[in-house]
Design an enzyme around this catalytic site. Structure first.
Site, PDB file in Angstrom:
ATOM      1  N   HIS A 153       9.247   3.038   8.869  1.00 27.49           N
ATOM      2  CA  HIS A 153       8.589   1.746  10.103  1.00 27.49           C
ATOM      3  C   HIS A 153       7.517   2.244  10.978  1.00 27.49           C
ATOM      4  CE1 HIS A 153       9.957  -0.341  12.327  1.00 27.49           C
ATOM      5  NE2 HIS A 153       9.622  -0.143  13.605  1.00 27.49           N
ATOM      6  N   LEU A 212      11.428  -7.177   3.054  1.00 29.69           N
ATOM      7  CA  LEU A 212      11.935  -7.808   4.880  1.00 29.69           C
ATOM      8  C   LEU A 212      12.756  -8.413   5.001  1.00 29.69           C
ATOM      9  CD1 LEU A 212       8.371  -9.059   5.270  1.00 29.69           C
ATOM     10  CD2 LEU A 212       9.590  -7.388   6.881  1.00 29.69           C
ATOM     11  N   SER A 221       0.938  -0.890  -0.033  1.00 29.89           N
ATOM     12  CA  SER A 221       0.186   0.100   0.089  1.00 29.89           C
ATOM     13  C   SER A 221       1.361   1.316  -0.182  1.00 29.89           C
ATOM     14  CB  SER A 221      -0.851  -0.099   1.131  1.00 29.89           C
ATOM     15  OG  SER A 221      -1.102   0.305   2.127  1.00 29.89           O
TER      16      SER A 221
END
Ligand code: GRF
Length: 213
Positions: A113, A94, A18
């Site tokens: 983050h 990741l 997103s």
């Protein structure tokens, strides 16, 4: 200003994407910033469908496809070169960024983050875990942070943060949804700020020059 040329951004994402979409849509008609590549390490990542829908080229490049880190870094660098990429935005990516890539794109890689770093960051702190830890700690404020990427997880100089209040009825999911809305707004703002300002890095601080007039 990172470069006087327009920023040609690659977004690296492992998940739904997103934030990738928020950046791509925000900069669609911008003369100075464009998202022109999506890189994922997962063939099944939802971000790949978004890239297809938005007409942005996407590549799947994962360290597991290579026999050495050098081959992996070379493949990444040559793909980025082919697309003329001069800036990288991590958005739910990741994998650790190899140092060969950080060296080449020093101060031109950002990450977002979902907490107010340095709280609730570091290895293993991603997704729902961040918001669950925020609730467990009983803090009254969380938020989102955009920072430059260095060789560690979530420790690079902070570019922009915005706080989000924690409510008594919050669950990790509710909190994640509220923080995500803020992420979609501040990630493009942070990249615009880096593109349009003179800034210097002092230790872990990003000092944006004040312009008079
Ligand atoms: C976001 O919460 C971002 O802060 C974190 O990973 C999540 C990615 O979400 N790094 P999406 O894939 O952009 O929807």
């Amino acid at each position: 200003m990172i470069t006087s040329k327009p920023l040609n951004v690659a977004v690296f994402a492992s998940g739904g994407g997103s934030n990738f979409e928020a950046l791509a849509v925000k900069f669609k008609d911008s003369p100075s910033i464009g998202v022109s590549l999506c890189v994922s390490n997962r063939r099944t990542a939802g971000v790949l469908e978004r890239a297809e829908r938005l007409g942005i080229p996407a590549l799947v490049i994962s360290p597991s496809q290579f026999t050495s880190e050098k081959e992996y870094v070379d493949a990444l660098l040559s793909s980025l070169d082919e697309h003329g990429i001069n800036f990288i935005a991590l958005a739910g990516y990741l994998k650790m960024i190899p140092s060969g890539l950080i060296d080449r794109y020093r101060n031109r890689i950002t990450n977002i983050h979902p907490s107010l770093l340095p709280a609730f960051g570091g290895k293993g702190m991603y997704g729902r875990r961040v918001h669950a830890a925020v609730l467990d700690a009983g803090v009254q404020w969380t938020g989102a942070t955009v920072h430059l990427v260095d060789e560690e997880y979530d420790t690079g100089p902070i570019v922009l943060q915005e706080p989000v209040p924690v409510g008594g009825a919050d669950t990790p999911e509710k909190l994640a949804a509220r923080v995500l809305k803020v992420e979609h707004r501040i990630y493009p703002m942070a990249i615009e700020l880096l593109q349009s300002s003179d800034f210097e890095i002092k230790g872990r601080r990003v000092i944006i020059a004040e312009h008079s007039g």
